[in-house]
Design a protein around this motif. Structure first.
Motif, mmCIF file in Angstrom:
data_model
loop_
_atom_site.group_PDB
_atom_site.id
_atom_site.type_symbol
_atom_site.label_atom_id
_atom_site.label_comp_id
_atom_site.label_asym_id
_atom_site.label_seq_id
_atom_site.Cartn_x
_atom_site.Cartn_y
_atom_site.Cartn_z
ATOM 1 N N MET A 75 13.583 -5.717 -3.393
ATOM 2 C CA MET A 75 12.688 -4.625 -3.060
ATOM 3 C C MET A 75 12.712 -4.440 -1.551
ATOM 4 S SD MET A 75 8.590 -4.218 -3.780
ATOM 5 C CE MET A 75 8.685 -3.576 -5.428
ATOM 6 N N ALA A 76 12.891 -3.235 -1.131
ATOM 7 C CA ALA A 76 12.859 -2.919 0.295
ATOM 8 C C ALA A 76 11.426 -2.588 0.700
ATOM 9 C CB ALA A 76 13.761 -1.725 0.585
ATOM 10 N N ILE A 77 11.081 -2.956 1.914
ATOM 11 C CA ILE A 77 9.776 -2.614 2.475
ATOM 12 C C ILE A 77 10.030 -1.589 3.561
ATOM 13 C CG2 ILE A 77 7.715 -3.469 3.636
ATOM 14 C CD1 ILE A 77 8.590 -6.287 2.597
ATOM 15 N N THR A 78 9.447 -0.412 3.401
ATOM 16 C CA THR A 78 9.711 0.665 4.346
ATOM 17 C C THR A 78 8.411 1.146 4.964
ATOM 18 O OG1 THR A 78 11.589 1.395 3.014
ATOM 19 C CG2 THR A 78 10.697 2.980 4.585
ATOM 20 N N TRP A 79 8.441 1.350 6.277
ATOM 21 C CA TRP A 79 7.364 2.064 6.946
ATOM 22 C C TRP A 79 7.989 2.830 8.094
ATOM 23 C CZ3 TRP A 79 5.686 -3.424 7.454
ATOM 24 C CH2 TRP A 79 6.178 -4.022 8.588
ATOM 25 N N ALA A 93 -1.676 5.790 -4.994
ATOM 26 C CA ALA A 93 -1.108 4.704 -4.200
ATOM 27 C C ALA A 93 -1.539 3.378 -4.812
ATOM 28 C CB ALA A 93 -1.588 4.798 -2.749
ATOM 29 N N SER A 94 -0.870 2.331 -4.384
ATOM 30 C CA SER A 94 -1.242 0.975 -4.780
ATOM 31 C C SER A 94 -1.961 0.325 -3.615
ATOM 32 C CB SER A 94 -0.003 0.174 -5.136
ATOM 33 O OG SER A 94 0.635 0.742 -6.257
ATOM 34 N N VAL A 95 -2.972 -0.454 -3.939
ATOM 35 C CA VAL A 95 -3.725 -1.192 -2.942
ATOM 36 C C VAL A 95 -3.393 -2.665 -3.159
ATOM 37 C CG1 VAL A 95 -6.011 -1.747 -2.039
ATOM 38 C CG2 VAL A 95 -5.558 0.537 -2.983
ATOM 39 N N LEU A 96 -2.846 -3.302 -2.123
ATOM 40 C CA LEU A 96 -2.477 -4.707 -2.188
ATOM 41 C C LEU A 96 -3.378 -5.461 -1.226
ATOM 42 C CD1 LEU A 96 0.226 -2.758 -2.164
ATOM 43 C CD2 LEU A 96 1.356 -4.928 -2.449
ATOM 44 N N MET A 97 -4.031 -6.495 -1.719
ATOM 45 C CA MET A 97 -4.910 -7.294 -0.864
ATOM 46 C C MET A 97 -4.495 -8.742 -0.945
ATOM 47 S SD MET A 97 -8.746 -5.778 -1.250
ATOM 48 C CE MET A 97 -8.758 -5.621 -3.017
ATOM 49 N N GLY A 98 -4.359 -9.364 0.208
ATOM 50 C CA GLY A 98 -4.007 -10.769 0.237
ATOM 51 C C GLY A 98 -4.280 -11.375 1.592
ATOM 52 N N ARG A 99 -4.100 -12.659 1.653
ATOM 53 C CA ARG A 99 -4.368 -13.406 2.880
ATOM 54 C C ARG A 99 -3.082 -13.621 3.671
ATOM 55 N NH1 ARG A 99 -9.626 -14.321 3.528
ATOM 56 N NH2 ARG A 99 -10.802 -14.416 1.596
ATOM 57 N N THR A 100 -3.201 -13.436 4.967
ATOM 58 C CA THR A 100 -2.083 -13.691 5.873
ATOM 59 C C THR A 100 -1.926 -15.206 6.053
ATOM 60 O OG1 THR A 100 -3.467 -13.656 7.846
ATOM 61 C CG2 THR A 100 -2.556 -11.529 7.103
ATOM 62 N N ARG A 132 2.987 2.934 -1.562
ATOM 63 C CA ARG A 132 3.526 3.616 -2.744
ATOM 64 C C ARG A 132 4.684 2.761 -3.236
ATOM 65 N NH1 ARG A 132 7.568 7.337 -3.748
ATOM 66 N NH2 ARG A 132 8.034 7.570 -1.541
ATOM 67 N N ILE A 133 4.620 2.382 -4.499
ATOM 68 C CA ILE A 133 5.694 1.591 -5.088
ATOM 69 C C ILE A 133 6.540 2.540 -5.909
ATOM 70 C CG2 ILE A 133 6.263 -0.296 -6.652
ATOM 71 C CD1 ILE A 133 3.576 -1.591 -5.847
ATOM 72 N N ASP A 134 7.828 2.578 -5.575
ATOM 73 C CA ASP A 134 8.768 3.478 -6.241
ATOM 74 C C ASP A 134 9.963 2.648 -6.700
ATOM 75 O OD1 ASP A 134 10.241 5.603 -7.165
ATOM 76 O OD2 ASP A 134 10.685 6.430 -5.192
ATOM 77 N N GLY A 135 9.949 2.298 -7.957
ATOM 78 C CA GLY A 135 11.019 1.439 -8.461
ATOM 79 C C GLY A 135 10.954 0.084 -7.783
ATOM 80 N N ARG A 136 12.011 -0.258 -7.065
ATOM 81 C CA ARG A 136 12.062 -1.542 -6.368
ATOM 82 C C ARG A 136 11.733 -1.415 -4.887
ATOM 83 N NH1 ARG A 136 14.022 -5.881 -8.429
ATOM 84 N NH2 ARG A 136 15.108 -6.526 -6.533
ATOM 85 N N ASP A 137 11.255 -0.249 -4.482
ATOM 86 C CA ASP A 137 10.932 -0.030 -3.072
ATOM 87 C C ASP A 137 9.426 0.073 -2.872
ATOM 88 O OD1 ASP A 137 13.629 0.038 -2.321
ATOM 89 O OD2 ASP A 137 13.764 2.151 -2.864
ATOM 90 N N LEU A 138 8.978 -0.412 -1.723
ATOM 91 C CA LEU A 138 7.572 -0.376 -1.350
ATOM 92 C C LEU A 138 7.461 0.400 -0.045
ATOM 93 C CD1 LEU A 138 4.774 -2.079 -2.045
ATOM 94 C CD2 LEU A 138 5.386 -3.137 0.108
ATOM 95 N N TYR A 139 6.737 1.510 -0.075
ATOM 96 C CA TYR A 139 6.549 2.338 1.105
ATOM 97 C C TYR A 139 5.134 2.129 1.629
ATOM 98 C CZ TYR A 139 10.783 4.628 -0.490
ATOM 99 O OH TYR A 139 12.068 4.871 -0.884
ATOM 100 N N VAL A 140 5.008 1.499 2.785
ATOM 101 C CA VAL A 140 3.700 1.224 3.365
ATOM 102 C C VAL A 140 3.135 2.522 3.928
ATOM 103 C CG1 VAL A 140 2.448 -0.046 5.143
ATOM 104 C CG2 VAL A 140 4.289 -1.171 3.866
#
Length: 99
Positions: A1-5, A51-58, A69-77
């Protein structure tokens, strides 16, 4: 999965106090199965944008909220933010139930 911003967004996030390394490390650890994230779906009722909301700890333990936005295997911040005290309390209840 690619992370794009987009770099314009990265600049705005940095100016608002979001550490881009924390954001990237959190999502990367999740993708490798090393960290759990709370996933919620979100809808802007005015525009209809989903959109998707992702919450987690650093790595430092700070809670971070990522809107993407999750599109297939890509995640667009789309955005990231520090949560409100109410959201922190809600997330801590979720963590307690899902440990």
């Amino acid at each position: 999965m690619a992370i794009t911003w987009f770099w314009g967004l990265a600049t705005l996030l940095a100016r608002s106090g979001i550490d881009l390394d924390d954001l990237y490390d959190l999502v990367s650890a999740w993708l490798r199965g090393q960290r759990s994230l709370r996933l919620l779906s979100g809808v802007d009722h005015t525009t209809g944008i989903k959109a998707s909301v992702l919450m987690g700890r650093t790595d430092s333990g700070q809670l971070l909220v990522i809107i993407a936005r999750i599109d297939g295997r890509d995640l667009y911040v789309i955005n990231a933010l520090h949560p409100t005290p109410e959201l922190i309390a809600d997330h801590e209840r979720w963590e307690h139930r899902n440990d």
